[in-house]
Design an enzyme around this catalytic site. Structure first.
Site, PDB file in Angstrom:
ATOM      1  N   CYS A   2      16.983   0.573  57.017  1.00 32.54           N
ATOM      2  CA  CYS A   2      17.230   2.010  57.323  1.00 32.54           C
ATOM      3  C   CYS A   2      16.270   2.921  58.086  1.00 32.54           C
ATOM      4  O   CYS A   2      15.295   2.625  58.254  1.00 32.54           O
ATOM      5  CB  CYS A   2      17.573   2.706  56.169  1.00 32.54           C
ATOM      6  N   ARG A  27      15.856  -1.168  64.223  1.00 31.38           N
ATOM      7  CA  ARG A  27      15.419  -1.518  62.811  1.00 31.38           C
ATOM      8  C   ARG A  27      16.578  -2.160  62.165  1.00 31.38           C
ATOM      9  O   ARG A  27      16.489  -2.696  60.912  1.00 31.38           O
ATOM     10  CB  ARG A  27      15.090  -0.241  61.944  1.00 31.38           C
ATOM     11  N   TRP A  74      21.265   0.359  56.603  1.00 33.79           N
ATOM     12  CA  TRP A  74      21.424  -0.967  56.466  1.00 33.79           C
ATOM     13  C   TRP A  74      21.907  -1.342  55.068  1.00 33.79           C
ATOM     14  O   TRP A  74      20.912  -1.210  54.261  1.00 33.79           O
ATOM     15  CB  TRP A  74      20.097  -1.715  56.962  1.00 33.79           C
ATOM     16  N   ASN A 100      15.584   5.599  52.605  1.00 39.38           N
ATOM     17  CA  ASN A 100      15.464   4.077  52.825  1.00 39.38           C
ATOM     18  C   ASN A 100      14.958   3.532  51.693  1.00 39.38           C
ATOM     19  O   ASN A 100      13.650   4.217  51.132  1.00 39.38           O
ATOM     20  CB  ASN A 100      14.586   4.200  54.136  1.00 39.38           C
ATOM     21  N   GLY A 101      15.276   2.521  51.362  1.00 36.83           N
ATOM     22  CA  GLY A 101      14.517   1.680  50.429  1.00 36.83           C
ATOM     23  C   GLY A 101      15.542   1.350  49.089  1.00 36.83           C
ATOM     24  O   GLY A 101      16.760   1.432  49.203  1.00 36.83           O
ATOM     25  N   GLU A 482       9.364 -22.398  64.297  1.00 37.97           N
ATOM     26  CA  GLU A 482       9.680 -21.230  64.886  1.00 37.97           C
ATOM     27  C   GLU A 482      10.802 -21.294  65.858  1.00 37.97           C
ATOM     28  O   GLU A 482      11.725 -20.132  66.159  1.00 37.97           O
ATOM     29  CB  GLU A 482       8.312 -20.508  65.478  1.00 37.97           C
ATOM     30  N   LYS A 486      14.203 -19.016  65.991  1.00 41.59           N
ATOM     31  CA  LYS A 486      14.676 -18.354  66.931  1.00 41.59           C
ATOM     32  C   LYS A 486      16.121 -18.792  67.285  1.00 41.59           C
ATOM     33  O   LYS A 486      16.953 -17.848  67.565  1.00 41.59           O
ATOM     34  CB  LYS A 486      13.754 -18.539  68.142  1.00 41.59           C
ATOM     35  N   GLU A 489      18.626 -17.554  64.462  1.00 39.88           N
ATOM     36  CA  GLU A 489      18.766 -16.062  64.205  1.00 39.88           C
ATOM     37  C   GLU A 489      19.524 -15.430  65.543  1.00 39.88           C
ATOM     38  O   GLU A 489      20.172 -14.204  65.339  1.00 39.88           O
ATOM     39  CB  GLU A 489      17.430 -15.281  63.921  1.00 39.88           C
ATOM     40  N   HIS A 505      13.308 -40.277  57.266  1.00 41.57           N
ATOM     41  CA  HIS A 505      13.464 -40.507  55.742  1.00 41.57           C
ATOM     42  C   HIS A 505      14.598 -39.724  55.231  1.00 41.57           C
ATOM     43  O   HIS A 505      14.639 -39.512  54.079  1.00 41.57           O
ATOM     44  CB  HIS A 505      12.033 -40.161  54.987  1.00 41.57           C
ATOM     45  N   LYS A 604      14.950  -5.484  61.424  1.00 45.03           N
ATOM     46  CA  LYS A 604      13.410  -5.475  62.055  1.00 45.03           C
ATOM     47  C   LYS A 604      12.528  -5.520  60.935  1.00 45.03           C
ATOM     48  O   LYS A 604      11.536  -6.432  60.921  1.00 45.03           O
ATOM     49  CB  LYS A 604      13.232  -4.409  63.019  1.00 45.03           C
TER      50      LYS A 604
HETATM   51  O1  M6R Z   1       7.269  -7.526  59.855  1.00 46.39           O
HETATM   52  P1  M6R Z   1       6.844  -9.082  59.208  1.00 46.39           P
HETATM   53  O2  M6R Z   1       6.277  -9.925  60.135  1.00 46.39           O
HETATM   54  O3  M6R Z   1       6.383  -8.773  57.986  1.00 46.39           O
HETATM   55  O4  M6R Z   1       8.379  -9.795  59.141  1.00 46.39           O
HETATM   56  C1  M6R Z   1       8.506 -10.747  58.574  1.00 46.39           C
HETATM   57  C2  M6R Z   1      10.005 -11.326  58.973  1.00 46.39           C
HETATM   58  O5  M6R Z   1      10.867 -10.427  58.538  1.00 46.39           O
HETATM   59  C3  M6R Z   1      10.254 -11.537  60.443  1.00 46.39           C
HETATM   60  O6  M6R Z   1       9.241 -12.282  61.011  1.00 46.39           O
HETATM   61  C4  M6R Z   1      11.414 -12.181  60.612  1.00 46.39           C
HETATM   62  O7  M6R Z   1      11.530 -13.377  60.348  1.00 46.39           O
HETATM   63  C5  M6R Z   1      11.888 -12.039  62.237  1.00 46.39           C
HETATM   64  N1  M6R Z   1      13.160 -11.858  62.198  1.00 46.39           N
HETATM   65  C6  M6R Z   1      11.801 -13.395  62.929  1.00 46.39           C
HETATM   66  O8  M6R Z   1      12.242 -13.236  64.192  1.00 46.39           O
END
Ligand code: M6R
Length: 609
Positions: A2, A27, A74, A100-101, A482, A486, A489, A505, A604
């Site tokens: 949020c 966000r 969110w 937010n929270g 990674e 990418k 997501e 395996h 985010k």
């Molecule tokens: O702000 P942070 O680095 O703590 O966030 C961690 C993850 O939420 C963040 O890296 C998430 O996996 C991203 N969407 C990856 O692209």
């Protein structure tokens, strides 16, 4: 997650709230709303979906007034609907709240309020606060918020507006980011700096437990006991342009392309090549403590977790310290073995990720040494660790993390080199040589970015597949992880990553012509073994793609396609090798028409556990 914006001043609040919310879109959100005090009472507008839906509604008949609050939601408690969108009111409609929270004990209080006759209109935990503030209100809004918050457990950033107080915004935080923006004849509140940077550079970071009273020409901060708190103003140096797209189609593409610059920023002033040493004092762990530590535990989530896996390799290979990387969300539930000789490092772009924060708090409670590598200045994690090395990559707006990954890996390498040197495992010459290589990373990434044409061709071929397997070994196994994250997501293609030797395996059973394999096969100590693994893949008719070292003809004979990167020392290679995988995921996703900057279901900063 949020976003909150609030305004009080001499300009129409609705315009500023909408602008602020648009700068918080990164966000992640699924509904939005604003409330403005218009002289007669509260004018509230809420819409589901993108901000443009709310903007249309506001454009038809804009709420008039010089004070207001806005919110992008969110969904956590209750579906993304108009009634669940913020702001929420009390029963009489005299006050509004944005939150937010998560209020963890909201059900208990909700039941209590229902017994008292309160009728709830939404499924949210946040609405509880609106009713609780109304019940505590006897003419002093800040006091009512203070009393209400003393009943709530959990994380929050909130803002409250009451029709009896057209000159006052009340805001509070505990565990979620919230700042005050101080202007001339106007003041702001916001979840993050870009929301208000167009209007002021004077910022106050609220701390956990703060309640702020914000008026047109003044502000004060109190604690939850009502005692006045001193908070310093900070001048923000970031330009707004730095937080905007800068000519690229998407923030993510801009951020991928920024990496030569951002890495130079990460490294700048920290590399003593002449002396053969590294300067990372902000990390906050003394040389004496570094000599003493017996284990390192890295806690992080998502992309930061994968950066941590590269760090594990660095700390073990260079500093010879046993290192583990924990999913932050698991750490505190498994009775971790931590003592005063354990260094726990939190990695986080945002510095606000709830799971990582909770892990750091647990580590502090257990008496460990804690430090962090972060991007966002003044974020919660920096206040909970002994020291913070900032990666200095600037605001990362795209939800998918890119430049923060390379910033974190480079920062980890600096800390590991320093630790190794302090413990006597590497010489000044080795440090000098490694720093010399690090200095070349920006130009190696420039060279890699120039391969964009080949990557676009590959994306055009890959975007129709439904699955994809990434392989890597050694320090580039995290690169494969990674790359897969990418792809999944951004493009919603199912992608997994394995250490290349593990494939035979079991997972090899999956492979056929519909299951492409992408391997990181650059020159390294495990190159020959990776090549053998790729031969096994090719024998199963799978389309094989490899990331290879420029000039490696042997690789081209084994796989269907090769993306070439410059030759780099193995220890440095994760910083360069990840870049084509970021670009590949980006182009596959755009080819599929996906929203790359705000992929579905993602936020985010994940500020709830
Ligand atoms: O702000 P942070 O680095 O703590 O966030 C961690 C993850 O939420 C963040 O890296 C998430 O996996 C991203 N969407 C990856 O692209």
């Amino acid at each position: 997650m949020c976003g909150i914006v609030g305004y009080i001043g001499d300009t129409q609040a609705a315009d500023l709230l909408m602008e602020g919310l648009s700068r918080l879109e990164y966000r992640g959100y699924d509904s939005a709303g604003i409330a403005v005090l218009n002289g007669n009472g509260l004018d509230i507008r809420r819409e589901v979906g993108k901000l443009r839906n709310l903007a249309k509604e506001v454009a038809v008949n804009a709420p008039k007034g010089l004070i207001g609050i806005g919110h992008t939601r969110w969904a956590t408690h209750g579906r993304p609907t108009t009634t669940n969108a913020h702001p929420h009111t009390d029963t009489l409609g005299q006050l509004v709240v944005v939150h937010n929270g998560i209020f963890e004990n909201y059900l208990e209080i909700k039941h209590e309020l229902i017994k008292d006759g309160v009728i709830f209109l939404s499924d949210t935990d946040s609405e509880v606060l609106a009713h609780l503030v109304a019940r505590s209100y006897t003419g002093d809004l800040r006091l009512a918020v203070q009393v209400a918050l003393s009943r709530m457990h959990g994380s929050y950033a909130i803002a409250v507006l009451h029709q009896d107080h057209p000159d006052l915004l009340v805001a509070a935080r505990n565990g979620c980011p919230l700042i005050l923006g101080i202007g001339a004849e106007e003041n702001f509140i916001a979840s993050d700096i870009p929301a208000i940077l167009n209007h002021t550079r004077q910022i106050i970071y609220l701390e956990d437990g703060d309640i702020a009273e914000v008026r047109q020409r003044s502000w004060s901060v109190f604690n939850l006991q009502g005692e006045r708190q001193h908070r310093d103003q900070t001048t923000i140096e970031w330009s707004l342009v730095a937080a905007e797209k800068g000519g690229y189609d998407h923030f993510m593409l801009k951020e991928i392309n920024e990496q030569p610059t951002t890495l130079a920023q990460t490294l700048g002033g920290r590399m003593g090549e002449e002396e053969g040493r590294v300067y990372v004092d902000e990390f906050g762990i003394t040389d004496e403590q570094l000599r003493r530590i017996r284990q390192i535990v890295i806690v992080a989530c998502g992309t930061s977790h994968y950066a941590g896996l590269v760090g594990e390799y660095y700390f073990e290979q260079l500093a010879r310290i046993p290192t583990t990387v924990e999913y932050a969300s698991e750490f505190r539930y498994r009775k971790p073995v931590v003592d005063g000789d354990t260094l726990i490092i939190g990695l986080s772009q945002s510095g606000e990720t709830a799971d990582t924060l909770a892990a750091i708090r647990e580590a502090n409670n257990l008496g460990g040494l804690t430090a962090s590598i972060l991007n966002v200045q003044g974020s919660a994690m920096s206040r909970e660790t002994q020291g913070t090395l900032y990666m200095r990559v600037g605001p990362e707006i795209g939800v998918a993390s890119t430049k923060a990954y390379t910033g974190t890996v480079a920062s980890l390498l600096l800390v590991a080199l320093h630790t190794a040197q302090v413990r006597g495992h590497v010489t000044a010459d080795f440090v000098r040589e490694t720093l010399g290589s690090l200095r070349q990373v920006p130009s190696w990434i420039e060279e890699t970015l120039a391969e964009v044409g080949a990557i676009q061709d590959l994306a055009a071929m890959l975007h129709t597949f439904r699955n994809c397997l990434y392989l890597g070994r050694g320090v580039n196994y995290p690169t494969a992880l990674e790359g897969a994250l990418k792809l999944k997501e951004l493009s919603y293609i199912h992608a997994e990553a394995l250490p290349a030797g593990e494939m035979k395996h079991g997972p090899i059973a999956l492979l056929d012509a519909d299951f492409p394999v992408i391997a990181v096969a650059t020159k390294s100590a495990v190159y020959d073994k990776t090549l053998s693994n790729l031969k096994e893949v090719a024998a199963r008719d799978a389309v094989t793609i490899a990331l290879g070292t420029r000039g490696d003809e042997r690789l081209a004979e084994v796989v269907d396609r090769v993306i070439y990167v410059p030759e780099t020392p193995e220890i440095i290679s994760p910083l360069v090798n990840v870049v084509p995988l970021q670009l590949l995921a980006y182009y596959v996703a755009t080819k599929k028409g996906c929203d790359v900057d705000q992929p579905r279901n993602l936020a985010k900063s994940v500020t709830v556990e």
